[in-house]
Design an enzyme around this catalytic site. Structure first.
Site, PDB file in Angstrom:
ATOM      1  N   GLU A   1      59.738  18.880  25.926  1.00 19.26           N
ATOM      2  CA  GLU A   1      59.561  19.756  25.022  1.00 19.26           C
ATOM      3  C   GLU A   1      60.337  21.192  26.676  1.00 19.26           C
ATOM      4  OE1 GLU A   1      55.689  21.326  24.203  1.00 19.26           O
ATOM      5  OE2 GLU A   1      56.727  23.415  23.311  1.00 19.26           O
TER       6      GLU A   1
ATOM      7  N   GLU B   1      52.439  30.356  34.386  1.00 22.93           N
ATOM      8  CA  GLU B   1      51.683  29.742  35.771  1.00 22.93           C
ATOM      9  C   GLU B   1      51.512  27.910  35.875  1.00 22.93           C
ATOM     10  OE1 GLU B   1      50.692  32.074  33.242  1.00 22.93           O
ATOM     11  OE2 GLU B   1      50.720  33.685  34.821  1.00 22.93           O
TER      12      GLU B   1
ATOM     13  N   GLN C   1      54.109  20.409  15.931  1.00 22.75           N
ATOM     14  CA  GLN C   1      53.541  19.928  16.820  1.00 22.75           C
ATOM     15  C   GLN C   1      52.090  20.278  16.697  1.00 22.75           C
ATOM     16  OE1 GLN C   1      55.652  19.566  20.660  1.00 22.75           O
ATOM     17  NE2 GLN C   1      53.873  20.419  21.825  1.00 22.75           N
TER      18      GLN C   1
HETATM   19  C1  LIG Z   1      56.014  30.864  20.748  1.00 20.71           C
HETATM   20  C2  LIG Z   1      54.954  30.123  20.850  1.00 20.71           C
HETATM   21  C3  LIG Z   1      54.859  28.701  19.874  1.00 20.71           C
HETATM   22  C4  LIG Z   1      53.983  28.254  20.135  1.00 20.71           C
HETATM   23  N1  LIG Z   1      54.126  27.050  19.637  1.00 20.71           N
HETATM   24  C5  LIG Z   1      53.390  25.477  19.568  1.00 20.71           C
HETATM   25  C6  LIG Z   1      52.937  24.727  18.199  1.00 20.71           C
HETATM   26  O1  LIG Z   1      53.674  24.774  18.057  1.00 20.71           O
HETATM   27  N2  LIG Z   1      52.606  23.139  18.970  1.00 20.71           N
HETATM   28  C7  LIG Z   1      51.161  24.118  19.653  1.00 20.71           C
HETATM   29  O2  LIG Z   1      50.655  22.635  19.771  1.00 20.71           O
HETATM   30  N3  LIG Z   1      50.986  24.999  20.034  1.00 20.71           N
HETATM   31  C8  LIG Z   1      52.495  25.862  20.247  1.00 20.71           C
HETATM   32  N4  LIG Z   1      51.908  27.074  21.107  1.00 20.71           N
HETATM   33  C9  LIG Z   1      50.879  27.249  22.275  1.00 20.71           C
HETATM   34  C10 LIG Z   1      51.913  27.243  23.644  1.00 20.71           C
HETATM   35  O3  LIG Z   1      51.293  25.832  23.988  1.00 20.71           O
HETATM   36  C11 LIG Z   1      50.040  27.547  24.213  1.00 20.71           C
HETATM   37  O4  LIG Z   1      49.843  28.821  23.907  1.00 20.71           O
HETATM   38  C12 LIG Z   1      50.206  26.925  25.323  1.00 20.71           C
HETATM   39  O5  LIG Z   1      49.912  26.158  25.970  1.00 20.71           O
HETATM   40  C13 LIG Z   1      48.785  28.310  26.214  1.00 20.71           C
HETATM   41  O6  LIG Z   1      47.852  27.740  26.346  1.00 20.71           O
HETATM   42  P1  LIG Z   1      46.841  29.613  25.473  1.00 20.71           P
HETATM   43  O7  LIG Z   1      47.569  30.129  24.325  1.00 20.71           O
HETATM   44  O8  LIG Z   1      45.663  28.708  24.947  1.00 20.71           O
HETATM   45  O9  LIG Z   1      46.054  29.658  26.440  1.00 20.71           O
HETATM   46  P2  LIG Z   1      45.208  30.173  27.593  1.00 20.71           P
HETATM   47  O10 LIG Z   1      45.390  28.385  27.992  1.00 20.71           O
HETATM   48  O11 LIG Z   1      43.732  30.403  27.355  1.00 20.71           O
HETATM   49  O12 LIG Z   1      45.809  31.050  29.120  1.00 20.71           O
HETATM   50  C14 LIG Z   1      45.504  31.950  29.675  1.00 20.71           C
HETATM   51  C15 LIG Z   1      46.043  32.501  30.854  1.00 20.71           C
HETATM   52  O13 LIG Z   1      45.413  31.757  31.360  1.00 20.71           O
HETATM   53  C16 LIG Z   1      46.269  30.991  32.123  1.00 20.71           C
HETATM   54  N5  LIG Z   1      46.141  29.715  33.134  1.00 20.71           N
HETATM   55  C17 LIG Z   1      45.181  29.106  31.699  1.00 20.71           C
HETATM   56  N6  LIG Z   1      45.194  27.555  32.717  1.00 20.71           N
HETATM   57  C18 LIG Z   1      45.583  27.824  34.122  1.00 20.71           C
HETATM   58  C19 LIG Z   1      45.377  27.422  35.305  1.00 20.71           C
HETATM   59  N7  LIG Z   1      45.281  25.855  35.652  1.00 20.71           N
HETATM   60  N8  LIG Z   1      46.186  27.802  36.704  1.00 20.71           N
HETATM   61  C20 LIG Z   1      46.464  28.660  36.599  1.00 20.71           C
HETATM   62  N9  LIG Z   1      46.494  29.696  34.980  1.00 20.71           N
HETATM   63  C21 LIG Z   1      46.436  29.158  34.512  1.00 20.71           C
HETATM   64  C22 LIG Z   1      48.039  30.867  31.151  1.00 20.71           C
HETATM   65  O14 LIG Z   1      48.896  30.828  32.033  1.00 20.71           O
HETATM   66  C23 LIG Z   1      47.266  32.413  30.909  1.00 20.71           C
HETATM   67  O15 LIG Z   1      47.939  33.069  31.421  1.00 20.71           O
HETATM   68  C24 LIG Z   1      52.785  28.234  21.398  1.00 20.71           C
HETATM   69  C25 LIG Z   1      52.679  29.284  22.077  1.00 20.71           C
HETATM   70  C26 LIG Z   1      53.655  30.125  21.795  1.00 20.71           C
HETATM   71  C27 LIG Z   1      54.193  31.511  22.360  1.00 20.71           C
END
Ligand SMILES: Cc1cc2nc3c(=O)[nH]c(=O)nc-3n(C[C@H](O)[C@H](O)[C@H](O)COP(=O)(O)OP(=O)(O)OC[C@H]3O[C@@H](n4cnc5c(N)ncnc54)[C@H](O)[C@@H]3O)c2cc1C
Length: 392
Positions: A225, A374, A107
């Site tokens: 998902e 969150e 994905q």
């Molecule tokens: C094991 C694993 C597998 C994954 N596999 C995939 C995959 O196959 N394909 C894919 O596309 N992605 C994948 N991901 C990515 C995952 O979907 C993202 O890490 C997740 O959506 C968070 O995005 P980010 O890491 O950019 O964090 P950010 O969005 O930058 O968030 C950083 C922090 O800010 C907080 N935050 C952000 N926005 C808000 C809000 N509006 N209100 C309150 N708090 C907020 C978050 O909760 C977090 O604590 C995977 C992640 C993991 C850990």
């Protein structure tokens, strides 16, 4: 609260048993053709099975020790999206090999600056005759390095409001111009990746749904998902349960657990797991009654992921300083929560290995992947409690 399945002579059971008798060691292809991989999907891929029949099929397959093919992302949430939003030609081309585990899927959603706020993604898809030309990058793409196909979200109209200019594509992972760089996580495993697109040409027939309407389709993927990631076992359906934890404590501490603080923590974890089990039954019950579950999956995911982390932390505390020794200490001798493992994770435990130390190191990922804790709370606040929307 218990949920009793139909008894041993129920005709639905007998039908599955009859099939198992004629296919005692079914191949992945035979399983896919039987409909038993995804009985809840519509025919011909599934069986249009009601929830009780689904549970009966699960139970009978488990009893016969038959594991379903491995393709968690494809079968778990991309397949249902292709059924809903794809063309007949796409369904015919992709779904059977997906169900048979012959073509692994990934994905391609998250980007370095678009995770929780996924609609801010900047990967571009520019139409050019019979192809789209893709430029940009993705990150955290689980299985990209081994997948045959991925579903890709890319911006087709940079001038439209952010939710309205996105399209949803099926992307062959061996297309020219794709570079995949593996990321090693702190368990030492390499399960997710960075993916770079340099003038990658994807045929127009790989567009799923209409151009610029990909966000609607992506929402189906994301809600599937959340349901998929909230099965039994604290590591997204795989991994241990509190029963395994109690076995672990007994193994380390002897039959009698005397430390009052430890007893209190175990009791609290056990209670949380019972609450989660009842919530799960409520979701199953809603489906039995013909209701669909939507944002409720976010409630369970929000609770279950934090619970998973707590359970793994307690396991590590029980191990004490020896828990820091990978491959050593009391935990190493007590590997295993086989019975708690989800069937699809059986063969390749790429994400959550079945040992306590790797499980502990992986557990912080639970409250991030599939939508952070969150973000789940935002969904609950907005869609269940009707509170004002988060700022965009
Ligand atoms: C094991 C694993 C597998 C994954 N596999 C995939 C995959 O196959 N394909 C894919 O596309 N992605 C994948 N991901 C990515 C995952 O979907 C993202 O890490 C997740 O959506 C968070 O995005 P980010 O890491 O950019 O964090 P950010 O969005 O930058 O968030 C950083 C922090 O800010 C907080 N935050 C952000 N926005 C808000 C809000 N509006 N209100 C309150 N708090 C907020 C978050 O909760 C977090 O604590 C995977 C992640 C993991 C850990």
């Amino acid at each position: 609260m218990q949920f009793s399945l139909p008894d041993d002579n129920d005709p639905r059971r007998l039908e599955v048993r009859e099939w198992i008798q004629s296919h005692p060691s079914p191949s992945a292809g035979q399983l896919a053709e039987s409909g038993y991989v995804v009985p809840h999907w519509p025919r011909p891929w599934g069986l249009d099975a009601d929830p009780i029949t689904q549970l009966v099929i699960d139970d009978e397959l488990k009893r016969a020790n038959i594991r379903r093919p491995f393709n968690p992302i494809g079968i778990g949430w991309l397949g249902p999206t292709i059924i809903k939003g794809g063309t007949q030609a796409q369904r015919e081309r992709y779904l059977y090999p997906m169900l048979a585990g012959e073509e692994l899927w990934c994905q391609l959603f998250s980007e370095p600056s678009a995770g929780s706020d996924l609609a801010s993604l900047t990967t571009q898809a520019v139409p050019d005759k019979d192809v789209y030309i893709i430029n940009g990058s993705k990150i955290w793409t689980t299985f990209a390095h081994v997948a045959k196909f991925g579903v890709l979200l890319a911006r087709t109209n940079p001038d439209a409001p952010k939710h309205e200019g996105i399209s949803y594509f099926i992307c062959p992972m061996d297309a020219k111009g794709i570079t995949i760089r593996t990321i090693r996580d702190m368990t030492g495993r390499e399960s997710f990746n960075e993916v770079f697109f340099d003038d990658v040409r994807i045929p127009k027939e790989n567009l799923v749904g209409e151009e610029n309407r990909g966000w609607e389709i992506a929402k189906t993927t994301l809600s599937n998902e959340r349901v998929s990631l909230s099965r039994e076992g604290v590591m997204w359906g795989a991994g241990p349960t509190s029963y395994d934890l109690i076995e672990l404590v007994r193994g380390v501490d002897g039959e009698k657990i005397t430390d009052p603080l430890l007893r209190q923590r175990i009791a609290s974890i056990y209670i949380k797991e019972e609450i989660l089990r009842v919530l799960r039954l409520r979701m199953v019950g809603a489906r039995v009654m013909g209701h669909t579950t939507g944002p409720e999956a976010s409630i369970r995911k929000a609770l279950a992921d934090a619970h998973g982390r707590k359970l793994m932390e307690l396991a590590m505390d029980i191990a004490n300083a020896t828990g820091m020794i990978h491959g050593g200490g009391p935990l190493a001798g007590l590997i295993g929560w086989e019975k708690g493992s989800g069937d699809t994770w059986g063969k390749h435990r790429t994400l959550a290995a079945n040992d306590w130390i790797s499980g502990f190191l992986f557990s912080p990922a639970l409250t991030i992947g599939g939508g952070t804790a969150e973000v789940q709370r935002n969904v609950i606040a907005e869609r269940i409690l009707g509170l004002p929307r988060d700022v965009d």
